[in-house]
Design a protein around this motif. Structure first.
Motif, PDB file in Angstrom:
ATOM      1  N   LEU A  19       0.844  -1.193   0.000  1.00  0.00           N
ATOM      2  CA  LEU A  19       0.000   0.000   0.000  1.00  0.00           C
ATOM      3  C   LEU A  19       0.882   1.247   0.000  1.00  0.00           C
ATOM      4  CD1 LEU A  19      -2.738   1.608   0.719  1.00  0.00           C
ATOM      5  CD2 LEU A  19      -2.022   1.293   3.104  1.00  0.00           C
ATOM      6  N   ALA A  20       0.481   2.240  -0.770  1.00  0.00           N
ATOM      7  CA  ALA A  20       1.155   3.545  -0.739  1.00  0.00           C
ATOM      8  C   ALA A  20       0.146   4.611  -0.338  1.00  0.00           C
ATOM      9  CB  ALA A  20       1.762   3.879  -2.090  1.00  0.00           C
ATOM     10  N   THR A  21       0.494   5.414   0.649  1.00  0.00           N
ATOM     11  CA  THR A  21      -0.332   6.560   1.018  1.00  0.00           C
ATOM     12  C   THR A  21       0.236   7.798   0.337  1.00  0.00           C
ATOM     13  OG1 THR A  21       0.958   7.111   3.009  1.00  0.00           O
ATOM     14  CG2 THR A  21      -0.826   5.505   3.254  1.00  0.00           C
ATOM     15  N   ILE A  22      -0.657   8.646  -0.170  1.00  0.00           N
ATOM     16  CA  ILE A  22      -0.248   9.860  -0.879  1.00  0.00           C
ATOM     17  C   ILE A  22      -0.831  11.060  -0.143  1.00  0.00           C
ATOM     18  CG2 ILE A  22      -0.149  11.053  -3.087  1.00  0.00           C
ATOM     19  CD1 ILE A  22       1.003   8.245  -3.237  1.00  0.00           C
ATOM     20  N   THR A  23       0.038  11.893   0.416  1.00  0.00           N
ATOM     21  CA  THR A  23      -0.383  13.101   1.113  1.00  0.00           C
ATOM     22  C   THR A  23       0.187  14.319   0.400  1.00  0.00           C
ATOM     23  OG1 THR A  23      -0.324  11.917   3.245  1.00  0.00           O
ATOM     24  CG2 THR A  23      -0.400  14.330   3.319  1.00  0.00           C
ATOM     25  N   VAL A  24      -0.692  15.238   0.034  1.00  0.00           N
ATOM     26  CA  VAL A  24      -0.251  16.489  -0.577  1.00  0.00           C
ATOM     27  C   VAL A  24      -0.186  17.548   0.514  1.00  0.00           C
ATOM     28  CG1 VAL A  24      -0.754  18.269  -2.292  1.00  0.00           C
ATOM     29  CG2 VAL A  24      -1.277  15.872  -2.788  1.00  0.00           C
ATOM     30  N   THR A  25       0.956  18.226   0.621  1.00  0.00           N
ATOM     31  CA  THR A  25       1.124  19.232   1.662  1.00  0.00           C
ATOM     32  C   THR A  25       1.315  20.619   1.052  1.00  0.00           C
ATOM     33  OG1 THR A  25       3.536  18.922   1.765  1.00  0.00           O
ATOM     34  CG2 THR A  25       2.192  17.570   3.230  1.00  0.00           C
ATOM     35  N   PHE A  26       0.809  21.602   1.777  1.00  0.00           N
ATOM     36  CA  PHE A  26       1.089  23.005   1.461  1.00  0.00           C
ATOM     37  C   PHE A  26       1.053  23.774   2.777  1.00  0.00           C
ATOM     38  CE2 PHE A  26      -0.245  27.376   0.513  1.00  0.00           C
ATOM     39  CZ  PHE A  26       0.824  27.758  -0.289  1.00  0.00           C
ATOM     40  N   ASN A  27       2.233  24.154   3.234  1.00  0.00           N
ATOM     41  CA  ASN A  27       2.362  24.889   4.490  1.00  0.00           C
ATOM     42  C   ASN A  27       1.580  24.203   5.621  1.00  0.00           C
ATOM     43  OD1 ASN A  27       3.544  27.010   5.867  1.00  0.00           O
ATOM     44  ND2 ASN A  27       1.798  28.379   5.588  1.00  0.00           N
ATOM     45  N   PRO A  28       1.844  22.918   5.844  1.00  0.00           N
ATOM     46  CA  PRO A  28       1.026  22.166   6.803  1.00  0.00           C
ATOM     47  C   PRO A  28       1.363  22.471   8.251  1.00  0.00           C
ATOM     48  CG  PRO A  28       2.823  20.814   6.032  1.00  0.00           C
ATOM     49  CD  PRO A  28       2.907  22.102   5.252  1.00  0.00           C
ATOM     50  N   SER A  29       0.450  22.114   9.138  1.00  0.00           N
ATOM     51  CA  SER A  29       0.740  22.094  10.567  1.00  0.00           C
ATOM     52  C   SER A  29       1.651  20.896  10.824  1.00  0.00           C
ATOM     53  CB  SER A  29      -0.565  21.947  11.363  1.00  0.00           C
ATOM     54  OG  SER A  29      -0.300  21.447  12.670  1.00  0.00           O
ATOM     55  N   MET A  30       2.817  21.142  11.386  1.00  0.00           N
ATOM     56  CA  MET A  30       3.760  20.049  11.610  1.00  0.00           C
ATOM     57  C   MET A  30       3.229  19.072  12.659  1.00  0.00           C
ATOM     58  SD  MET A  30       5.838  20.762   9.336  1.00  0.00           S
ATOM     59  CE  MET A  30       6.829  19.329   9.660  1.00  0.00           C
ATOM     60  N   GLU A  31       2.478  19.582  13.602  1.00  0.00           N
ATOM     61  CA  GLU A  31       1.888  18.710  14.626  1.00  0.00           C
ATOM     62  C   GLU A  31       0.885  17.745  13.996  1.00  0.00           C
ATOM     63  OE1 GLU A  31      -0.653  19.008  18.822  1.00  0.00           O
ATOM     64  OE2 GLU A  31       0.088  20.825  17.829  1.00  0.00           O
ATOM     65  N   GLU A  32       0.017  18.280  13.116  1.00  0.00           N
ATOM     66  CA  GLU A  32      -0.970  17.423  12.453  1.00  0.00           C
ATOM     67  C   GLU A  32      -0.292  16.416  11.534  1.00  0.00           C
ATOM     68  OE1 GLU A  32      -4.887  20.364  12.284  1.00  0.00           O
ATOM     69  OE2 GLU A  32      -3.567  20.227  10.543  1.00  0.00           O
ATOM     70  N   LEU A  33       0.748  16.853  10.843  1.00  0.00           N
ATOM     71  CA  LEU A  33       1.449  15.963   9.925  1.00  0.00           C
ATOM     72  C   LEU A  33       2.153  14.839  10.687  1.00  0.00           C
ATOM     73  CD1 LEU A  33       1.871  15.694   6.892  1.00  0.00           C
ATOM     74  CD2 LEU A  33       3.980  16.999   7.126  1.00  0.00           C
ATOM     75  N   GLN A  34       2.753  15.184  11.819  1.00  0.00           N
ATOM     76  CA  GLN A  34       3.404  14.157  12.633  1.00  0.00           C
ATOM     77  C   GLN A  34       2.381  13.149  13.155  1.00  0.00           C
ATOM     78  OE1 GLN A  34       5.684  15.617  15.950  1.00  0.00           O
ATOM     79  NE2 GLN A  34       6.588  13.628  16.374  1.00  0.00           N
ATOM     80  N   THR A  35       1.224  13.649  13.566  1.00  0.00           N
ATOM     81  CA  THR A  35       0.161  12.767  14.043  1.00  0.00           C
ATOM     82  C   THR A  35      -0.279  11.816  12.936  1.00  0.00           C
ATOM     83  OG1 THR A  35      -0.626  14.436  15.606  1.00  0.00           O
ATOM     84  CG2 THR A  35      -2.167  12.698  15.014  1.00  0.00           C
ATOM     85  N   GLN A  36      -0.419  12.351  11.721  1.00  0.00           N
ATOM     86  CA  GLN A  36      -0.822  11.491  10.606  1.00  0.00           C
ATOM     87  C   GLN A  36       0.212  10.410  10.339  1.00  0.00           C
ATOM     88  OE1 GLN A  36      -0.688  12.065   5.936  1.00  0.00           O
ATOM     89  NE2 GLN A  36      -2.478  13.143   6.741  1.00  0.00           N
TER      90      GLN A  36
END
Length: 317
Positions: A19-36
């Motif tokens: 499985l590959a997960t694909i996340t597109v980011t643009f100036n993300p919250s680093m806390e939310e990204l780490q949680t994901q």
């Protein structure tokens, strides 16, 4: 002798590894990204496509991803839009995962609850075993701030509605549209249909994809017991129209794309007439609400008008 449950568990484990997960980011919250990233299976391939975030933020994303197994970052020098970024991410996933079987699309602020990805895969396999021509399955999205469910989109009695299964219901819900974040699909389907429509840039990308999947004879399913936290994100205005109502507030630029892309979809033959009718109603109401109560009213209306004209002038295909 291995039990059926053991065999099923091994089947899911193998699917997760492919499985590959694909996340597109643009100036993300680093806390939310780490949680994901912390919530994703370690053995899965994790692709983050950054759409030209400021360089210091991109460097933070790169450092964060280095802390997770099988996580990779791709940087676009310019913001290419959601659809093009996802297509780019899938192309990289194919190179990095020799036996890629499934793709899971994620917004940068989405977080799967424990076991929810495995539940999506199990539901896909179960529906397939029943002879269903499954295209995509998706989770129940719950707003991380309010705890409210996003529901599942359905056409019912000529209306564009949402189904809200009770919390104890696990039966898959047939859908007519599926939200982009949390969409799980076979990699073969993505390639067969040519990926997402990059011309749409953002807004209605998942809408167009859903209807294209259905037009090719596949079905969409919501899986109630798979739950992802997901920020619905936008501010809102409250107004009275035969009762108090809440309407999302978007930036003028987002309204440009929303109106442009809706106009483009209105011209396409595989888009259901029911969706077209209610899309027109919603566009009209949004214009009225923004003209009366919204911020930057003049700019909002100008961008909506520009979006409609651009959609009318653009080829429908």
């Amino acid at each position: 002798m291995p039990t059926q449950n053991t065999k099923n568990s091994e089947f899911i484990t193998n699917a997760i590894a492919n499985l590959a997960t694909i996340t597109v980011t643009f100036n993300p919250s680093m806390e939310e990204l780490q949680t994901q990233l912390s919530s994703l299976p370690p053995s899965s391939t994790k692709i983050l496509v950054d759409n030209a975030s400021p360089l210091d933020k991109y460097e933070k994303i790169t450092i964060l991803c280095s802390q997770f197994q099988n996580a990779h970052v791709i940087r676009n020098e310019t913001n290419q839009g959601l659809a093009a970024a996802i297509n780019h991410g899938v192309s990289q996933a194919i190179k990095l995962t020799p036996d890629l079987k499934f793709i899971l699309l994620l917004d940068q602020d989405s977080e799967p609850h424990p076991g929810s990805i495995e539940i999506l895969l199990a539901a896909f396999f179960k529906l397939q075993a029943m002879g269903v021509r499954v295209g995509c399955v998706g989770p129940s999205l719950v707003d991380s701030k309010t705890g409210l469910s996003h529901g599942f989109h359905k056409i019912s009695h000529g209306r564009w509605t949402r189904a809200y299964p009770p919390t104890n219901v696990t039966t898959p819900v047939p859908c007519d549209n599926i939200n982009g974040s949390g969409t799980l699909m076979p990699a073969t389907l993505f390639l067969q249909l040519g990926g997402l429509d990059s011309a749409l840039f953002i807004d209605h990308v998942d809408t167009e994809w859903s209807f294209r999947v259905i037009a090719h004879g596949y079905s969409l399913w919501g899986i109630p017991d798979s739950v992802f936290d997901h920020s619905m994100g936008q501010a809102s205005v409250r107004f009275w129209f035969f009762g108090w109502r809440v309407w999302p507030v978007r930036s003028p630029q987002r309204h440009y794309y929303l109106y442009r892309n809706a106009t483009i979809l209105l011209k396409r033959g595989y888009i259901p007439l029911v969706w077209k009718f209610w899309a027109l109603v919603k566009l009209f109401l949004t214009s009225v609400v923004m003209a009366v109560t919204g911020p930057n009213r003049r700019k909002q209306i100008i961008n909506m008008s520009r979006g409609i004209l651009a959609g009318l002038n653009k080829d429908a295909t």
